[in-house]
Design a protein around this motif. Sequence first.
Motif, PDB file in Angstrom:
ATOM      1  N   TYR A 104       0.815  -1.221   0.000  1.00  0.00           N
ATOM      2  CA  TYR A 104       0.000   0.000   0.000  1.00  0.00           C
ATOM      3  C   TYR A 104       0.850   1.274   0.000  1.00  0.00           C
ATOM      4  O   TYR A 104       0.472   2.279  -0.602  1.00  0.00           O
ATOM      5  CB  TYR A 104      -0.943   0.011   1.198  1.00  0.00           C
ATOM      6  N   SER A 168      -4.248  -9.808  -0.740  1.00  0.00           N
ATOM      7  CA  SER A 168      -4.775  -8.604  -0.108  1.00  0.00           C
ATOM      8  C   SER A 168      -6.208  -8.363  -0.572  1.00  0.00           C
ATOM      9  O   SER A 168      -6.475  -8.262  -1.767  1.00  0.00           O
ATOM     10  CB  SER A 168      -3.903  -7.392  -0.461  1.00  0.00           C
ATOM     11  N   GLY A 170      -7.759  -5.690  -0.233  1.00  0.00           N
ATOM     12  CA  GLY A 170      -7.799  -4.360  -0.822  1.00  0.00           C
ATOM     13  C   GLY A 170      -7.551  -4.395  -2.323  1.00  0.00           C
ATOM     14  O   GLY A 170      -8.177  -3.656  -3.076  1.00  0.00           O
ATOM     15  N   GLU A 210      -8.582  -1.564   4.600  1.00  0.00           N
ATOM     16  CA  GLU A 210      -8.197  -1.043   3.292  1.00  0.00           C
ATOM     17  C   GLU A 210      -9.304  -1.280   2.260  1.00  0.00           C
ATOM     18  O   GLU A 210      -9.688  -0.374   1.517  1.00  0.00           O
ATOM     19  CB  GLU A 210      -6.897  -1.714   2.812  1.00  0.00           C
ATOM     20  N   ALA A 211      -9.808  -2.511   2.226  1.00  0.00           N
ATOM     21  CA  ALA A 211     -10.852  -2.852   1.262  1.00  0.00           C
ATOM     22  C   ALA A 211     -12.146  -2.101   1.571  1.00  0.00           C
ATOM     23  O   ALA A 211     -12.836  -1.624   0.657  1.00  0.00           O
ATOM     24  CB  ALA A 211     -11.096  -4.357   1.262  1.00  0.00           C
TER      25      ALA A 211
END
Length: 257
Positions: A104, A168, A170, A210-211
């Motif tokens: 990220y 991930s 995200g 994050e997602a």
Amino acid sequence: MSQAQKPKLYLLNLYPGAVGVTVTGDTTEQTVSYVLSPYQYVDISFLITSYNDGVTIHAPDANILQSNIYGFPPCYETVVLTIEKGNVGIEFDTPNDVLKSYLYNNILQNMCNYLAQLYQTLLTLISEYASGKPLSQSDLSTVSSLLQEINNMLQNALQFENQASISSEGVSALQEVYNYLTQIYESLTNQTLSVCELQNLQLPSYNTQEASTIASNYTQFLNQAINIMQSASSSSQSSGSSSSSQSSGSSSSSQSS
């Protein structure tokens, strides 16, 4: 000595290429050598005996001739030593979480800015489309460029996940958002965008922060887009009804005369 008397110690390669590295325990005097691929990590806990112990690292491929790391804070159960260009970093987290932070902070660092610009430009285009105005060619070009930038980031992120053997949520959320935004852009250019189509482009719920943040920002954009389309449709219907009433009134007046 029990595991609680020393941290879980890992060595993680964040250098962009393969690195030959030699690690020696300060107290154990045991030496091990590895060739670490990018984003690969190994457990070197057996080289230390306590939180006060340390290791000496040699990694000439990463321009690290010698680095001595010792004295680990006892409040952390896990310590990750990262091989970077000319430097050994220290992270107090699990290797997987360190890798996700790297994803990220480096590969997806411009994601939020790109998405914010994309949402704003698309809303401008949707407003023009809903009101029957010609679509700005400049804005269409901007959207196309931003979608390409996001796709490039996605490909890099997916490659990173494959190399680092992590997954991930995200990145999965960003992939869905990218697919939906591309569909909206194509429908705009084809003059086929509808409220029904937008309502069908909802995201599922996610578990990670994050997602969830990615999904929340996209949902806010989608709701604004739907409201723009619905408001334009209501105004058009209202205007049509008003014109019809005026036409009917003029006709009655003419007959009365």
